[in-house]
Design a protein around this motif. Sequence first.
Motif, PDB file in Angstrom:
ATOM      1  N   ARG A 125       0.820  -1.097  -0.175  1.00 29.30           N
ATOM      2  CA  ARG A 125       0.016  -0.014   0.033  1.00 29.30           C
ATOM      3  C   ARG A 125       0.762   1.182  -0.044  1.00 29.30           C
ATOM      4  O   ARG A 125       0.500   2.319  -0.750  1.00 29.30           O
ATOM      5  CB  ARG A 125      -0.989   0.047   1.194  1.00 29.30           C
ATOM      6  N   MET A 126       1.928   1.271   0.734  1.00 28.34           N
ATOM      7  CA  MET A 126       2.815   2.344   1.037  1.00 28.34           C
ATOM      8  C   MET A 126       3.544   2.550  -0.223  1.00 28.34           C
ATOM      9  O   MET A 126       3.711   3.894  -0.889  1.00 28.34           O
ATOM     10  CB  MET A 126       3.826   2.196   1.923  1.00 28.34           C
ATOM     11  N   GLY A 127       3.979   1.483  -0.904  1.00 31.02           N
ATOM     12  CA  GLY A 127       4.595   1.471  -2.235  1.00 31.02           C
ATOM     13  C   GLY A 127       3.817   2.126  -3.201  1.00 31.02           C
ATOM     14  O   GLY A 127       4.266   3.103  -4.020  1.00 31.02           O
ATOM     15  N   GLY A 128       2.503   1.727  -3.302  1.00 28.50           N
ATOM     16  CA  GLY A 128       1.642   2.704  -4.169  1.00 28.50           C
ATOM     17  C   GLY A 128       1.631   4.034  -3.968  1.00 28.50           C
ATOM     18  O   GLY A 128       1.279   4.834  -4.916  1.00 28.50           O
ATOM     19  N   LEU A 129       1.259   4.574  -2.678  1.00 31.00           N
ATOM     20  CA  LEU A 129       1.304   5.786  -2.281  1.00 31.00           C
ATOM     21  C   LEU A 129       2.421   6.799  -2.877  1.00 31.00           C
ATOM     22  O   LEU A 129       2.354   7.789  -3.411  1.00 31.00           O
ATOM     23  CB  LEU A 129       0.945   5.871  -1.187  1.00 31.00           C
ATOM     24  N   LEU A 130       3.642   6.219  -2.708  1.00 30.03           N
ATOM     25  CA  LEU A 130       5.090   6.584  -2.858  1.00 30.03           C
ATOM     26  C   LEU A 130       4.937   6.725  -4.605  1.00 30.03           C
ATOM     27  O   LEU A 130       5.944   7.675  -5.048  1.00 30.03           O
ATOM     28  CB  LEU A 130       6.213   5.951  -2.216  1.00 30.03           C
ATOM     29  N   PHE A 131       4.298   5.779  -4.995  1.00 27.99           N
ATOM     30  CA  PHE A 131       4.576   6.028  -6.539  1.00 27.99           C
ATOM     31  C   PHE A 131       4.134   7.177  -7.113  1.00 27.99           C
ATOM     32  O   PHE A 131       4.520   7.816  -8.189  1.00 27.99           O
ATOM     33  CB  PHE A 131       3.935   4.872  -7.223  1.00 27.99           C
ATOM     34  N   ILE A 132       2.857   7.820  -6.500  1.00 26.95           N
ATOM     35  CA  ILE A 132       2.264   8.899  -6.918  1.00 26.95           C
ATOM     36  C   ILE A 132       3.197  10.000  -6.934  1.00 26.95           C
ATOM     37  O   ILE A 132       3.482  10.710  -8.208  1.00 26.95           O
ATOM     38  CB  ILE A 132       1.139   9.299  -6.296  1.00 26.95           C
ATOM     39  N   PRO A 133       3.814  10.573  -6.025  1.00 30.57           N
ATOM     40  CA  PRO A 133       4.612  11.579  -6.296  1.00 30.57           C
ATOM     41  C   PRO A 133       6.308  11.354  -6.967  1.00 30.57           C
ATOM     42  O   PRO A 133       6.719  12.135  -7.789  1.00 30.57           O
ATOM     43  CB  PRO A 133       5.533  11.794  -4.871  1.00 30.57           C
ATOM     44  N   ALA A 134       6.463  10.008  -7.163  1.00 30.26           N
ATOM     45  CA  ALA A 134       7.672   9.579  -8.066  1.00 30.26           C
ATOM     46  C   ALA A 134       7.336   9.706  -9.235  1.00 30.26           C
ATOM     47  O   ALA A 134       8.011  10.174 -10.283  1.00 30.26           O
ATOM     48  CB  ALA A 134       8.012   8.167  -7.603  1.00 30.26           C
ATOM     49  N   LEU A 135       6.151   9.452  -9.840  1.00 27.60           N
ATOM     50  CA  LEU A 135       5.518   9.420 -11.166  1.00 27.60           C
ATOM     51  C   LEU A 135       5.294  10.977 -11.592  1.00 27.60           C
ATOM     52  O   LEU A 135       5.852  11.351 -12.670  1.00 27.60           O
ATOM     53  CB  LEU A 135       4.185   8.763 -11.337  1.00 27.60           C
ATOM     54  N   MET A 136       4.678  11.709 -10.660  1.00 30.08           N
ATOM     55  CA  MET A 136       4.593  13.301 -11.142  1.00 30.08           C
ATOM     56  C   MET A 136       5.936  13.776 -11.215  1.00 30.08           C
ATOM     57  O   MET A 136       6.071  14.767 -12.085  1.00 30.08           O
ATOM     58  CB  MET A 136       3.880  13.742  -9.921  1.00 30.08           C
ATOM     59  N   GLY A 137       6.968  13.599 -10.323  1.00 28.04           N
ATOM     60  CA  GLY A 137       8.382  14.116 -10.489  1.00 28.04           C
ATOM     61  C   GLY A 137       8.874  13.771 -11.716  1.00 28.04           C
ATOM     62  O   GLY A 137       9.547  14.673 -12.394  1.00 28.04           O
TER      63      GLY A 137
END
Length: 578
Positions: A125-137
Amino acid sequence: MAFHVEGLVAIVVFYLAILAVGIWAAWKTKNTGSEGDRSEAIIVGGRDIGLLVGGFTMTATWVGGGYINGTAEAVYVPDYGLAWAQAPIGYSLSLVLGGLFFAKPMRSKGYVTMLDPFQQLYGKRMGGLLFIPALMGEMFWAAAIFSALGATISVIIDINVNISVIISALIATLYTLVGGVYSVAYTDVVQLFCIFLGLWISVPFAMSHPAVTDIGLTAVHHVYQAPWLGSINSLDIYTWLDNFFLLTLGGIPWQAYFQRVLSSSSATYAQVLSFLAAFGCLVMAIPAVLIGAIGASTAWNQTEYGVPDPKSKKEADMILPIVLQYLCPVYISFFGLGAVSAAVMSSADSSILSASSMFARNIYQLAFRQNASDREIVWVIRITVLLFGASATAMALLASSVYGLWYLSSDLIYIIIFPQLLCVLFIKGTNTYGAIAGYLFGLVLRITGGEPYLYLQPLILYPGWYQDDNNLYIQRFPFKTLAMLTSFFTNVIVSYLAKYLFESGTLPPKLDFLDAVVARYSREHMDKATLVKSDNIVLNELAPVNPRHSLTLSSTFTNKEAFNYVDSSPELSNTEDN
């Protein structure tokens, strides 16, 4: 301005050369590793990238259109100048810090992407949340690069900006699609050489133009505009520091960086590559700084550009291609165009591949389809390369300032992912509850601080704020760094509080709904989340690390070898015996 066939020919030749190298590298990828590891070969190659190719590709990851055009723009704009061109120093320091503290732990544990340690310790779950800012960056970064490329091409050969951006994005996406990290790495070698040669050839011609005043004089004296060295007012010192820390620390937790770290042939090589890239970033910034200074030292009414000057026409972000077009001979400007255009793709392809790699492995495979076949993962990577490439292209067509979009791309990485990376690698005992709390606190503080580039008014006015001519509230207080520190300490405090409450019996085990403290496997993770030091990492640096594909999330990662010293402890032995 007339359409230049010669310029079009020059850029076509450069693009064909880049495409040829990319396709050759794709063929090399097919001959690397076993058939069952095709997806890993696309993401990290055979983990055999050496110093030469690795040094070039890691440097080229940062040195693209955003870096070159943005640095020249910052030096040229009177309100900024060299004093505010922070990217060369900031990103070079980020590579040094990455090499000193982050490269060896990540590479020695055999991770495949930057998000692997988060999912291993904090769960999917936390990996999915952190993917969001990583993707946007990554998407903001690629968009800034494509925007710079479109501006460069349209200025020099007078074709539509949208067409130039779309064609360039298609080529970068194509060779990334077929070759993965090998295509990106080997094309980076050609691209970096092109941009170095092209810009350095252009500088002496531009500097010797009759309309250009000695840049040494304009550095400290007001001639056509304020001195290009720039200055930092006492009121702006905290803003300067906030942006500097954002670039320096926010430049570390990028998948584009760790993709090269994890592709290197050893953990020591990963460190050396970081140091080489830091030096390369500084060297490659020099011609961009000089071109920005030349733009500030030019009497534009004495050139074919005419009046008003670029800053008055709001074309400051295109000062580099304008200098190439109007202050250099035609053949030099065409050579510089082809070189810059080819080199711009060196960062865009990295961002597209990075976003696709994280989605395919950390979201699709580990979160939803842990039994997915290797062939299935390969197709997911290919599809997402196309989707993310198209998304970055769309954003590039809407970009207003290369340098502004560049800063924005690092914000979420700096505030959310950097403190989480510190915790997951260096702080013993953090867990999913602390990670989520830190994530939310950092995000809320960043959003409520406002963003002028998005015309987002702040909800919290920190000391030193003021209102600009567009009625936007501008923050002088370093609220981004405050948000990052808040995210970090929130993670630590909430993690230890949750651990205490559950282990002391204050809260019943059934309330541990994230299985982060009292669950059977979570306790093992907590025991192993030890401070990373050079003396407790077992390195086997020269041997490629081939991760096992398994049906369970906890066994998907391969860093158990890095904790051999824990396996011999009596406490763990008793646990395993039970």
